[in-house]
Scaffold this motif. Structure first.
Motif, PDB file in Angstrom:
ATOM      1  N   PRO A   4       0.827  -1.202   0.000  1.00  0.00           N
ATOM      2  CA  PRO A   4       0.000   0.000   0.000  1.00  0.00           C
ATOM      3  C   PRO A   4       0.859   1.249   0.000  1.00  0.00           C
ATOM      4  N   SER A   5       0.397   2.297  -0.676  1.00  0.00           N
ATOM      5  CA  SER A   5       1.138   3.552  -0.733  1.00  0.00           C
ATOM      6  C   SER A   5       1.025   4.277   0.592  1.00  0.00           C
ATOM      7  N   ALA A   6       1.871   5.285   0.751  1.00  0.00           N
ATOM      8  CA  ALA A   6       1.822   6.099   1.973  1.00  0.00           C
ATOM      9  C   ALA A   6       0.466   6.773   2.101  1.00  0.00           C
ATOM     10  N   LEU A   7      -0.145   7.124   0.962  1.00  0.00           N
ATOM     11  CA  LEU A   7      -1.452   7.766   0.994  1.00  0.00           C
ATOM     12  C   LEU A   7      -2.502   6.841   1.597  1.00  0.00           C
ATOM     13  N   VAL A   8      -2.466   5.559   1.216  1.00  0.00           N
ATOM     14  CA  VAL A   8      -3.429   4.596   1.739  1.00  0.00           C
ATOM     15  C   VAL A   8      -3.296   4.483   3.249  1.00  0.00           C
ATOM     16  N   ARG A   9      -2.051   4.534   3.737  1.00  0.00           N
ATOM     17  CA  ARG A   9      -1.820   4.396   5.178  1.00  0.00           C
ATOM     18  C   ARG A   9      -2.287   5.627   5.950  1.00  0.00           C
ATOM     19  N   ARG A  10      -2.230   6.797   5.322  1.00  0.00           N
ATOM     20  CA  ARG A  10      -2.516   8.043   6.042  1.00  0.00           C
ATOM     21  C   ARG A  10      -3.935   8.569   5.839  1.00  0.00           C
ATOM     22  N   ARG A  12      -7.788   8.936   5.762  1.00  0.00           N
ATOM     23  CA  ARG A  12      -8.896   8.400   6.534  1.00  0.00           C
ATOM     24  C   ARG A  12     -10.229   8.836   5.930  1.00  0.00           C
ATOM     25  N   ALA A  13     -11.282   8.113   6.308  1.00  0.00           N
ATOM     26  CA  ALA A  13     -12.613   8.449   5.804  1.00  0.00           C
ATOM     27  C   ALA A  13     -13.011   9.870   6.204  1.00  0.00           C
ATOM     28  N   ARG A  14     -12.559  10.320   7.363  1.00  0.00           N
ATOM     29  CA  ARG A  14     -12.898  11.672   7.808  1.00  0.00           C
ATOM     30  C   ARG A  14     -12.261  12.725   6.901  1.00  0.00           C
ATOM     31  N   HIS A  15     -11.087  12.410   6.345  1.00  0.00           N
ATOM     32  CA  HIS A  15     -10.478  13.321   5.377  1.00  0.00           C
ATOM     33  C   HIS A  15     -11.380  13.449   4.141  1.00  0.00           C
ATOM     34  N   LEU A  16     -11.896  12.303   3.688  1.00  0.00           N
ATOM     35  CA  LEU A  16     -12.788  12.314   2.520  1.00  0.00           C
ATOM     36  C   LEU A  16     -14.071  13.080   2.839  1.00  0.00           C
ATOM     37  N   GLU A  17     -14.582  12.879   4.038  1.00  0.00           N
ATOM     38  CA  GLU A  17     -15.796  13.597   4.443  1.00  0.00           C
ATOM     39  C   GLU A  17     -15.552  15.102   4.441  1.00  0.00           C
ATOM     40  N   LEU A  18     -14.387  15.524   4.935  1.00  0.00           N
ATOM     41  CA  LEU A  18     -14.062  16.958   4.956  1.00  0.00           C
ATOM     42  C   LEU A  18     -14.018  17.519   3.536  1.00  0.00           C
ATOM     43  N   LEU A  19     -13.377  16.797   2.629  1.00  0.00           N
ATOM     44  CA  LEU A  19     -13.308  17.267   1.252  1.00  0.00           C
ATOM     45  C   LEU A  19     -14.699  17.379   0.632  1.00  0.00           C
ATOM     46  N   ALA A  51      -1.044  18.188   2.732  1.00  0.00           N
ATOM     47  CA  ALA A  51       0.304  17.617   2.815  1.00  0.00           C
ATOM     48  C   ALA A  51       0.374  16.272   2.097  1.00  0.00           C
ATOM     49  N   MET A  52      -0.669  15.473   2.236  1.00  0.00           N
ATOM     50  CA  MET A  52      -0.702  14.156   1.580  1.00  0.00           C
ATOM     51  C   MET A  52      -0.650  14.288   0.060  1.00  0.00           C
ATOM     52  N   PHE A  53      -1.303  15.336  -0.449  1.00  0.00           N
ATOM     53  CA  PHE A  53      -1.390  15.501  -1.900  1.00  0.00           C
ATOM     54  C   PHE A  53      -0.388  16.518  -2.438  1.00  0.00           C
ATOM     55  N   GLY A  54       0.547  16.918  -1.616  1.00  0.00           N
ATOM     56  CA  GLY A  54       1.711  17.666  -2.085  1.00  0.00           C
ATOM     57  C   GLY A  54       1.526  19.126  -2.384  1.00  0.00           C
ATOM     58  N   GLY A  55       0.543  19.789  -1.792  1.00  0.00           N
ATOM     59  CA  GLY A  55       0.405  21.221  -2.034  1.00  0.00           C
ATOM     60  C   GLY A  55      -1.002  21.719  -1.769  1.00  0.00           C
ATOM     61  N   PRO A  56      -1.222  23.026  -1.897  1.00  0.00           N
ATOM     62  CA  PRO A  56      -2.533  23.625  -1.617  1.00  0.00           C
ATOM     63  C   PRO A  56      -3.624  23.060  -2.516  1.00  0.00           C
ATOM     64  N   LEU A  57      -4.777  22.842  -1.912  1.00  0.00           N
ATOM     65  CA  LEU A  57      -5.956  22.384  -2.642  1.00  0.00           C
ATOM     66  C   LEU A  57      -7.032  23.463  -2.694  1.00  0.00           C
ATOM     67  N   PHE A  58      -6.821  24.521  -1.887  1.00  0.00           N
ATOM     68  CA  PHE A  58      -7.812  25.590  -1.784  1.00  0.00           C
ATOM     69  C   PHE A  58      -7.112  26.944  -1.816  1.00  0.00           C
ATOM     70  N   ASP A  59      -7.792  27.918  -2.400  1.00  0.00           N
ATOM     71  CA  ASP A  59      -7.332  29.307  -2.359  1.00  0.00           C
ATOM     72  C   ASP A  59      -8.046  30.004  -1.208  1.00  0.00           C
ATOM     73  N   ARG A  60      -7.269  30.710  -0.390  1.00  0.00           N
ATOM     74  CA  ARG A  60      -7.846  31.424   0.747  1.00  0.00           C
ATOM     75  C   ARG A  60      -8.139  32.863   0.341  1.00  0.00           C
TER      76      ARG A  60
END
Length: 318
Positions: A4-10, A12-19, A51-60
């Motif tokens: 499994p990749s590092a992403l799979v290990r880190r 969580r379902a709550r991360h998906l829920e937040l997104l 951090a898992m996906f290597g950079g900003p995902l949102f503009d503030r």
């Protein structure tokens, strides 16, 4: 088997829920409230995802946050994964109750091919639970891509093929189709032979919605004749409504796909008019997600039965 990749290990379902929630609200505060978390905890979770996906995902900005291109793509995938988790939960619940799983089918209203295949499926696997969602083909494809359906059975036009995500799906042509004009067996129209489209311009019609494949083909016939297409007395998508209103004498004529019209004629409910030409319609096709891992055993059995039923219906109605 690959580790499994590092992403799979880190991840969580709550991360998906937040997104998924951040695709619906524009502030971390609102997301925290929806998740019943503190704002600092939600902010920390968002930083973990970035951090898992290597950079900003949102503009503030002053009004909150907005997903950038990477964030938008990830939110769409997160929503699919969350729906898949919900489906898994439902399927396990069904299995615990003695069922074999859940099959979610998208189809045009009154689709005979899908109906016959479902009937055969439930004979072979009586403990499968089937959900059929009827609607316009473009909306059903969007639901399939969004993880809300397991497959779609319907006509595929060039417009659907322009969907930017269509390459995520597998497409299988099932049977060619054409358009039929139907009337009451007792009507004067049913006694006529070799009817021209021009003859029907003043009749009382029940027509499918303007965005439907049938209606567009119908309009094209008249436009190519240099005529204004007839107006509808009633507009409805359901073949059952078409049959009912023609039988009641509310309208004179309606449109059906040829396979369905022939079944109605066999049962004696409607008569197919003898037109000088029957415009071809886009072939009936099956769409399912390409990845075999996203296809269940009930879906594979349904696909097999759908192929068989499509050939049987085509041969019997020819």
């Amino acid at each position: 088997m690959n580790p499994p990749s590092a992403l799979v290990r880190r991840l969580r379902a709550r991360h998906l829920e937040l997104l998924q929630i951040l695709g619906e609200v524009s502030t971390v505060h609102a997301a925290a409230k929806r998740m019943n978390l503190s704002q600092p905890a939600t902010t920390r979770m968002l930083r973990e995802v970035e951090a898992m996906f290597g950079g900003p995902l949102f503009d503030r900005n002053a009004r909150g946050i907005a997903p950038n291109r990477s964030g938008t793509a990830l939110i769409a995938r997160a929503a699919i994964l969350m729906r898949e988790l919900g489906t898994i939960e439902n399927e396990i619940g069904l299995v615990r109750q003695g069922q074999q799983g859940l099959l979610r089918i998208g189809a045009l209203s009154g689709n005979l091919n899908a109906t016959v295949a479902v009937a055969q499926l439930l004979k072979k696997a009586p403990t499968v639970q089937v959900s059929i969602r009827e609607g316009q083909i473009n909306l059903l494809i969007a639901s399939l891509l969004g993880g809300e359906l397991d497959c779609v059975v319907g006509p595929i036009t060039d417009e659907e093929l322009r969907n930017v995500r269509i390459d995520e799906l597998r497409l299988e042509r099932l049977v060619e189709d054409s358009m039929a004009v139907v009337a009451s067996p007792n009507s004067a129209w049913s006694r006529r032979r070799r009817i021209k489209w021009e003859d029907l311009s003043e009749a009382r019609w029940i027509l499918p919605p303007t965005e439907s494949v049938l209606r567009r083909a119908f309009m094209r016939v008249y436009l190519e004749l240099g005529m204004r297409p007839p107006q509808h007395t009633v507009e409805a998508l359901s073949p059952l409504t078409t049959r009912s209103l023609i039988t009641l004498g509310t309208v004179d004529l309606g449109l059906l796909r040829m396979a369905h019209a022939k079944e109605e004629a066999r049962l004696g409910g409607l008569k197919i008019l003898s037109m000088v030409s029957a415009p071809k319609l886009p072939a009936l096709a099956l769409l399912a997600r390409r990845a075999p891992s996203l296809r269940s055993a009930p879906l594979d059995l349904f696909i097999e039965l759908l192929r068989e039923s499509s050939g049987t219906i085509h041969d019997a109605r020819a």
